[in-house]
Write an enzyme that holds these catalytic residues in place. Structure first.
Site, PDB file in Angstrom:
ATOM      1  N   GLU A  89       0.819  -1.209   0.000  1.00 56.39           N
ATOM      2  CA  GLU A  89       0.000   0.000   0.000  1.00 56.39           C
ATOM      3  C   GLU A  89       0.856   1.263   0.000  1.00 56.39           C
ATOM      4  OE1 GLU A  89      -4.120  -1.197   2.248  1.00 56.39           O
ATOM      5  OE2 GLU A  89      -2.402  -0.836   3.538  1.00 56.39           O
ATOM      6  N   CYS A 109       5.774  -6.195   7.417  1.00 56.90           N
ATOM      7  CA  CYS A 109       6.921  -5.635   8.137  1.00 56.90           C
ATOM      8  C   CYS A 109       7.366  -6.598   9.230  1.00 56.90           C
ATOM      9  CB  CYS A 109       6.547  -4.287   8.755  1.00 56.90           C
ATOM     10  SG  CYS A 109       7.921  -3.468   9.606  1.00 56.90           S
ATOM     11  N   CYS A 333      -1.195   6.833   9.780  1.00 61.56           N
ATOM     12  CA  CYS A 333       0.023   6.204  10.287  1.00 61.56           C
ATOM     13  C   CYS A 333      -0.310   5.007  11.169  1.00 61.56           C
ATOM     14  CB  CYS A 333       0.817   7.237  11.081  1.00 61.56           C
ATOM     15  SG  CYS A 333       2.363   6.613  11.758  1.00 61.56           S
TER      16      CYS A 333
END
Length: 355
Positions: A89, A109, A333
């Protein structure tokens, strides 16, 4: 024509490495990075034979599908399906005086930060330089912009850039190249959870880009609760690398700090953070927690965020608060999790985009 995945990725090449002779390379670079061409047939000032030869050997896109999810605040989350079926993304954030993109460097991640939805996915794979760059090029195309109109890049999406440094450095060099995107180094920010070896390497490369450290706590004990991998890199070791980076590049370092209720939001922790940053050209970016389904932590209330910021400012630490953008579509975020917002809102792409 060969299937896209069988062709070579032309976005892996610096302008001087592009196919063709002399000024033909400059023409191709101009089409790619100034005009944002998405098909070789658009490169009308190239001989037809060259265009056809390029199309037989090279590919312009790294995605098989592109989906766009607009937020009420004007930002747009992009969900890219890669040629191997994996997904990543990016986020487009238009401001009054600039256009910014937040790019990913990995599928998922490995850091596993407790406040981050991406970390909950685990690690998929590194993105190639072409896949990193194509996020920007595809967003520009979708927004009707020249790629060069996007003047701010933050490598703060999915992934830990310093654990994919070879591909990240290649992508950044193309971003900065005068015949490619021609970005100013000060307009490119690389965010890291704190990999000392990578920070030293970045300093030696001397690209001049900005460094942002995802610190999130001023002491090791608290940081290990927030970032499971933090036990590998003590704060003292990270800060030594950061100070070296600042001394080498003369660039101010940003410290990112997501405020979590009862975990890292006490005023004594603000004072400890100020002490940690003493003598360093630093800026603290406080980030209110952006909620996501299944998150094991909660955010600090607004009053607590403001109080923490005021304490840092009182102690002489330049501080700002990054209020959320794109939260309604999971683009803020810490929210990137490869999830389609509900209800599904698709922004149609121009015909042929992402192919």
């Amino acid at each position: 024509m060969a299937a896209s995945h069988a062709l070579k990725p032309i976005l892996e090449l610096l302008p001087e490495e592009l196919p063709g002779e002399g000024y033909r390379r400059a023409q191709i670079a101009h089409w790619l990075y100034a005009k944002g061409a998405r098909d070789f047939s658009e490169m009308t000032d190239l001989p037809k034979a060259l265009r056809e030869a390029l199309a037989r050997e090279w590919r312009l896109s790294e995605f098989s599908l592109v989906q766009a999810f607009p937020s009420q605040d004007g930002s747009v989350k992009y969900l890219f399906t890669l040629l191997d079926g994996k997904k990543t993304e990016a986020v487009y954030m238009p401001y009054e005086n600039r256009k910014t993109v937040c790019l990913s460097t990995m599928v998922g991640c490995p850091a596993g930060c407790t406040f981050c939805a991406t970390g909950a996915l685990g690690f998929g794979r590194n993105l190639t330089a072409a896949e990193i760059l194509d996020q920007l090029l595809t967003i520009a195309y979708h927004q009707g912009l020249s790629p060069r109109e996007i003047r701010n890049v933050v490598l703060m999406g999915m992934g830990e850039p310093l654990l994919n440094l070879r591909n990240v450095l290649k992508a950044v060099r193309i971003m900065l190249h005068k015949k490619a995107l021609a970005l100013s180094p000060r307009r490119v920010t690389l965010s890291t959870v704190g990999i000392p070896k990578g920070i030293y390497r970045l300093a030696e490369e001397d690209l001049g880009v900005r460094l942002a450290l995802s610190l999130h706590a001023p002491d090791d004990e608290t940081r290990r609760k927030i970032i499971p991998t933090a036990h590998r890199y003590p704060i003292a070791e990270i800060m030594e690398a950061v100070r070296h980076y600042h001394a080498k590049t003369k660039r101010r370092v940003t410290f990112e700090y997501t405020l979590l209720k009862g975990v890292n939001d006490h005023l004594w922790q603000a004072r400890l953070l100020a002490k940690l940053l003493k003598g360093l050209s630093a800026h603290v970016n406080l980030i209110p927690f952006n909620p996501w389904e299944g998150a094991p932590v909660a955010g600090t209330p607004k009053a607590g965020v403001l109080a923490f910021a005021e304490e840092l400012k009182r102690l002489g630490v330049p501080t700002s608060i990054r209020w959320s953008r794109g939260q309604d579509v999971g683009a803020a975020c810490g929210q990137l999790a490869l999830k389609v917002p509900r209800p599904l809102t698709l922004t149609p792409l121009p015909e042929g985009a992402g192919r």
